[in-house]
Write a protein that holds these residues in place. Structure first.
Motif: not given
Length: 205
Positions: A193-205
């Motif tokens: 869950p944490t990796l998915i959340r942080l990866s999403l931040k990378e994708l939308i940043s």
């Protein structure tokens, strides 16, 4: 053998086109994705061609570029994968997505293709893991991921994260890049869950 054709699109079908090359109409079998990327009838296109010669027929398979054709050839080296199934896979996954899925040993992504069951997908990622043409992405990144995949906890975390991101509409290559960036910032000890959340931040940043 025919390796490339340049001509005018005469007819667009679901899985094939008729390409008019100086007055000769060639029936070229294509994946759904290839057909969807082609312009309308009357336009000039150049296709990379794979020629299959059999006792009773000659079949032409057309691709947007040589990368697709390379994957078409490579996929058919796997037991149970013929031309029809290879086209189905390439109609679902881009060369980049397929390369990422095999590098990550993620059979779930491959099994999204029509007609590809889990066993066939497992054979594809297993048999092609050392034969991938490395058509996209950073090679060192993928090698690092593969080493991490040998650890069961990391294997599950990465697979779950890639699966979640691709189900949200991101490509396999986008998922790999985002997950890699996130892991570089926080390290390997991280749950899905944490990796998915942080990866999403990378994708939308």
């Amino acid at each position: 053998m025919i390796g490339k054709l340049k001509g005018v699109i005469d007819t667009l079908g679901k899985n094939s086109i008729i390409l008019d090359v100086q007055g000769v109409g060639y029936l070229v079998n294509c994946s759904l994705r290839t057909v969807s990327c082609l312009p309308q009838s009357g336009n000039v296109v150049v296709l990379s061609i794979e020629t299959h010669v059999r006792e009773t027929e000659i079949k032409l398979f057309g691709f947007l570029d040589d990368r697709e054709r390379d994957w078409f050839r490579l996929l058919q080296n796997v037991q149970g994968v013929g031309a029809k199934l290879a086209l189905a896979i390439l109609g679902t996954l881009t060369p980049e997505e397929l390369d990422s899925a095999i590098s990550l040993q993620n059979e779930a992504i491959v099994s999204r293709s029509p007609g590809v069951g889990l066993k066939v997908a497992q054979r594809i990622v297993a048999e092609l893991k050392d034969k991938s043409p490395r058509l996209s992405g950073d090679l060192s990144l993928k090698i690092n991921f593969r080493k991490k995949m040998n650890e069961s906890n990391t294997d599950t975390t990465i697979k779950d994260s890639v699966s979640a991101l691709t189900h949200l509409g991101y490509s396999g290559q986008q998922a790999v890049s985002a997950i890699s960036a996130a892991r570089m910032k926080v390290g390997d000890e991280i749950d899905s869950p944490t990796l998915i959340r942080l990866s999403l931040k990378e994708l939308i940043s």
